[in-house]
Design a protein around this motif. Sequence first.
Motif, mmCIF file in Angstrom:
data_model
loop_
_atom_site.group_PDB
_atom_site.id
_atom_site.type_symbol
_atom_site.label_atom_id
_atom_site.label_comp_id
_atom_site.label_asym_id
_atom_site.label_seq_id
_atom_site.Cartn_x
_atom_site.Cartn_y
_atom_site.Cartn_z
ATOM 1 N N ARG A 1 0.962 -1.508 0.479
ATOM 2 C CA ARG A 1 -0.576 -0.071 0.176
ATOM 3 C C ARG A 1 1.220 1.465 -0.005
ATOM 4 O O ARG A 1 0.386 2.534 -0.815
ATOM 5 C CB ARG A 1 -0.347 -0.437 1.378
ATOM 6 C CG ARG A 1 -2.085 -1.517 1.083
ATOM 7 C CD ARG A 1 -2.749 -1.100 2.127
ATOM 8 N NE ARG A 1 -3.318 0.160 2.778
ATOM 9 C CZ ARG A 1 -3.801 0.006 3.724
ATOM 10 N NH1 ARG A 1 -3.483 -1.018 4.861
ATOM 11 N NH2 ARG A 1 -4.638 1.385 4.725
ATOM 12 N N GLN B 1 -2.899 -0.320 -6.960
ATOM 13 C CA GLN B 1 -4.597 -0.063 -7.059
ATOM 14 C C GLN B 1 -5.673 0.189 -8.610
ATOM 15 O O GLN B 1 -4.637 1.013 -8.676
ATOM 16 C CB GLN B 1 -5.439 1.021 -5.957
ATOM 17 C CG GLN B 1 -6.381 0.873 -5.894
ATOM 18 C CD GLN B 1 -6.855 2.225 -4.677
ATOM 19 O OE1 GLN B 1 -5.761 2.521 -3.848
ATOM 20 N NE2 GLN B 1 -7.971 2.712 -4.354
ATOM 21 N N HIS C 1 -10.428 1.946 -2.134
ATOM 22 C CA HIS C 1 -9.493 1.085 -0.818
ATOM 23 C C HIS C 1 -9.425 0.196 -0.282
ATOM 24 O O HIS C 1 -8.703 -0.682 -0.149
ATOM 25 C CB HIS C 1 -8.705 2.766 0.056
ATOM 26 C CG HIS C 1 -8.126 2.331 1.149
ATOM 27 N ND1 HIS C 1 -7.911 2.483 1.986
ATOM 28 C CD2 HIS C 1 -6.935 2.188 0.437
ATOM 29 C CE1 HIS C 1 -6.489 3.029 2.375
ATOM 30 N NE2 HIS C 1 -5.671 2.064 1.486
#
Length: 398
Positions: free
Chosen positions: A122, A166, A172
């Motif tokens: 992330r 992503q 998210h």
Amino acid sequence: LVRNLLTLLEDEPAIGARVAVPVRSLPAAGSPLAAFFGFFEEEFRRFDFQLGMYEARRMMTSERGAKRWGARAFPEQEGAAGPWRPLACLRAVVDGAGDAGAACAGDDLADFRVLLQVSLERLRDRCSRGDGAGHDPDHALCRAAREGATLPAVPGVRALPGSWRQRSSESHVAYVTRLLVGHGFCFKDHGLESDQAKEAPAALRRSLIAIGKTVARKQPVADAVIVDTLVGLGADSIVYVPPRNSLWLSFGRDVELGMSHGFFDAFEEVRWFRLHGAAQLNRLGQAISSDPGPLSVTLLAGAELLPPRISTTRFQVGALLRAGFQLASNDGFGGRSCPEPDTDTLGVCSRPVLQVGAVGALFERVRLHFIGAWYPPWRNTRRPLWALSPAAGLEWTF
């Protein structure tokens, strides 16, 4: 807590000189869903506790921290055994403080390793896009990600080549859940083993829906429908799972009461087949007037195909295929020959029917369908008949 702290600093700026606020260097496991994600699994909270200790330690050992608090001995320096093992693993991977393979070994750290790997991915995704919001942009890992360098991999965690970014269509929380599933996180609080990780998004969604329904049951009917719908929209940010059961009443050329039952339980689920049954009241004008024409009722059964990949709570789209039999009062509901064998009027005589069509629903509350029907000859009737039937109505899911 953070909001109260910011309010305090606005009201009393002088306190800022005495308050030390650490800057986060890695994303927390519980940060998705407006920081409520940590409530879904205890292991998320355990990881975030270790991450908090790491951030505090990093702040105190920084140049500014050393000047403010001086050199300090930390309890984990006596050894990495017992409760200090997760912190030692984190420091070994992120800061190179020791042998990461040895520090992170053991089945007891399996889920911790996955959470650390997901946190690194992330961070890499955000920093490589130039978006370090909420994190320390000067951290060595964030700088490395901006420069296109590969971040360290956590030992013992299976790799997901090319999957750390992503996707543009991904929320998210869906992104984080996909990484957890891909790396084989064991969602123990949801009764899943690591080889069942693919079922986790649907399980998480069910938990969120269950919370929403608990709240909705305490509300007046109108408010309950709104709460139920809004929670469903929020749960879509994890994954869309079609409702197990749908019940509807629609109005068009015919009045239809129907129900479908599905089997959707898991993430990446391919079983988009739903059982489907309906009853239609045809020639509604005769039922609600003095028109002497015959009445007819059609009973139908078949399959409804609702691919979850192209649907959300906002709008579902699919197709149906069903067969049935139209029962008309003019021939004793199929008990005798049709008295008008050459009729072109539907519902005058009993006959079988085959239907195919498109179905849709808005917010799982408003149902739409457009159906084409073919009525083959039956007994002494000589002509096949057909019809196109658009309709709209109300739907309820459970």
